[in-house]
Write an enzyme that holds these catalytic residues in place. Structure first.
Site, short mmCIF file in Angstrom:
data_model
loop_
_atom_site.label_atom_id
_atom_site.label_comp_id
_atom_site.label_asym_id
_atom_site.label_seq_id
_atom_site.Cartn_x
_atom_site.Cartn_y
_atom_site.Cartn_z
N GLY A 26 2.20 2.26 10.78
CA GLY A 26 3.11 3.39 10.66
C GLY A 26 3.77 3.79 11.96
N SER A 34 3.26 -2.07 10.40
CA SER A 34 4.71 -2.11 10.66
C SER A 34 5.34 -3.47 10.35
CB SER A 34 5.02 -1.68 12.10
OG SER A 34 4.56 -0.35 12.31
N GLU A 46 -5.47 -5.17 10.29
CA GLU A 46 -4.48 -4.13 10.55
C GLU A 46 -4.82 -3.41 11.84
OE1 GLU A 46 -2.43 -2.88 6.64
OE2 GLU A 46 -4.21 -1.67 6.87
N HIS A 68 -9.65 0.77 4.62
CA HIS A 68 -8.38 0.98 5.32
C HIS A 68 -8.63 1.92 6.51
CE1 HIS A 68 -4.36 2.36 6.25
NE2 HIS A 68 -3.92 1.26 5.67
N ASN A 99 0.86 -1.18 0.00
CA ASN A 99 0.00 0.00 0.00
C ASN A 99 0.90 1.23 0.00
OD1 ASN A 99 -1.82 2.02 0.52
ND2 ASN A 99 -2.37 1.31 2.58
N TRP A 100 1.00 1.87 -1.17
CA TRP A 100 1.91 3.02 -1.28
C TRP A 100 1.35 4.27 -0.62
CZ3 TRP A 100 3.86 2.87 -7.12
CH2 TRP A 100 4.54 1.67 -7.35
N LYS A 101 0.08 4.25 -0.28
CA LYS A 101 -0.60 5.42 0.31
C LYS A 101 -0.36 6.65 -0.57
CE LYS A 101 -0.25 3.18 4.75
NZ LYS A 101 -0.25 3.28 6.19
N GLY A 152 2.85 -1.17 4.27
CA GLY A 152 2.86 0.25 3.96
C GLY A 152 4.29 0.72 3.70
N GLY A 153 4.90 1.32 4.70
CA GLY A 153 6.23 1.93 4.57
C GLY A 153 7.26 1.05 3.86
N GLU A 200 -7.15 4.38 7.63
CA GLU A 200 -6.98 5.81 7.36
C GLU A 200 -8.23 6.37 6.68
OE1 GLU A 200 -3.19 5.40 5.40
OE2 GLU A 200 -2.30 4.82 7.32
P1 PGA Z 1 2.69 0.28 7.64
O1 PGA Z 1 1.24 0.44 6.97
O2 PGA Z 1 3.29 -0.99 7.10
O3 PGA Z 1 3.46 1.51 7.19
O4 PGA Z 1 2.51 0.24 9.11
C1 PGA Z 1 0.42 -0.66 6.72
C2 PGA Z 1 -0.89 -0.20 6.12
O5 PGA Z 1 -1.42 0.83 6.53
O6 PGA Z 1 -1.44 -0.86 5.20
#
Ligand code: PGA
Length: 249
Positions: free
Chosen positions: A172, A212, A166, A94, A9-11, A233-234, A96
């Protein structure tokens, strides 16, 4: 048998040329062979066409879509627009989107329908906040997210769904759920599917962990019997890390 899936997930990160460069690096890594059955990336909307064009053995998904087929919804993107460029997956729910864009389970149920109607796969995200875990309400919260957003589907439709667990407190933050915490929730989710559908449906559902997840902890997480992969994500923004995670089985 359920698939081992690693998804990135590049966000809201990378410009288009950076996204294309990342996919080209991933193509090289994947050509050397990875252990995951399926790799997916979720770039921002403006990148989709270019990324889709370059990706080899890599599925391309979108991070969101609207519930309507078309119409006066300035700034939104519909599921038919995504399927028209062969997008295979769409993230729904998600944390967010739930937290910053007020997306509630009843809206998410409609987004799931929009995605499935276009023949795409919904990657439906669920997970509790830190206060919800501390108050020991996480099973109830996740149960409601699944019941209200997903369990209106019939068993055949459910085959077009992947679930991502998640925990919001792990996203994050560098604070990963322990493999035991992840396994406990994944087993609970699988049990809910068995109860609401069938043992077969539960057995075939891919359930990904997100929050994470990185090359240092992926192997331990993926070794759990009910953890079928990760939503990253990251660490998905660095090709070497993403490929290493895809080989953590
Ligand atoms: P993260 O994000 O790996 O940066 O914690 C995961 C996600 O939100 O899908």
């Amino acid at each position: 048998m359920r698939k081992k899936i690693v998804a990135g997930n590049w966000k809201m990160n990378l410009n288009v040329s950076e996204g294309v460069a990342l996919v080209e690096e991933l193509n090289v890594g994947i050509s050397e062979g990875v252990k995951a059955d399926e790799l997916i990336v979720f770039p921002p909307f403006p990148h989709l066409y270019a990324v889709k064009d370059r990706a080899i053995k890599l599925q391309v998904g979108a991070q969101n879509c609207h519930t309507a087929l078309n119409g006066a919804y300035t700034g939104e993107v519909s599921a038919p627009m995504l399927s028209s460029i062969q997008i295979s997956h769409v993230l729904v729910g998600h944390s967010e989107r739930r937290a910053y864009f007020n997306e509630l389970n009843d809206l998410l149920a409609k987004k799931v329908d929009a995605v499935l109607d276009e023949g795409m796969t919904a990657v439906y995200c669920c997970g509790e906040t830190l206060p919800e875990r501390e108050e020991n309400r996480h099973f109830n919260v996740i149960g409601a997210q699944l019941a209200e957003g997903l369990f209106h589907l019939n068993e055949n439709q459910l085959k077009q769904v992947v679930i991502a667990y998640e925990p919001v407190w792990a996203i994050g933050t560098g604070k990963t759920a322990s493999s035991a915490q992840a396994q406990e929730v994944h087993a609970y989710i699988r049990k809910l599917i068995a109860t609401n559908y069938t043992a077969d449906a539960a057995e075939n559902m891919s359930i990904l962990y997100g929050g994470s997840c990185n090359p240092a902890n992926a192997q331990e997480l993926f070794s759990q019997p009910d953890v079928d992969g990760g939503l990253i994500g990251g660490a998905s923004l660095k090709s070497a890390d993403f490929i290493q995670i895809a080989n953590s089985y």
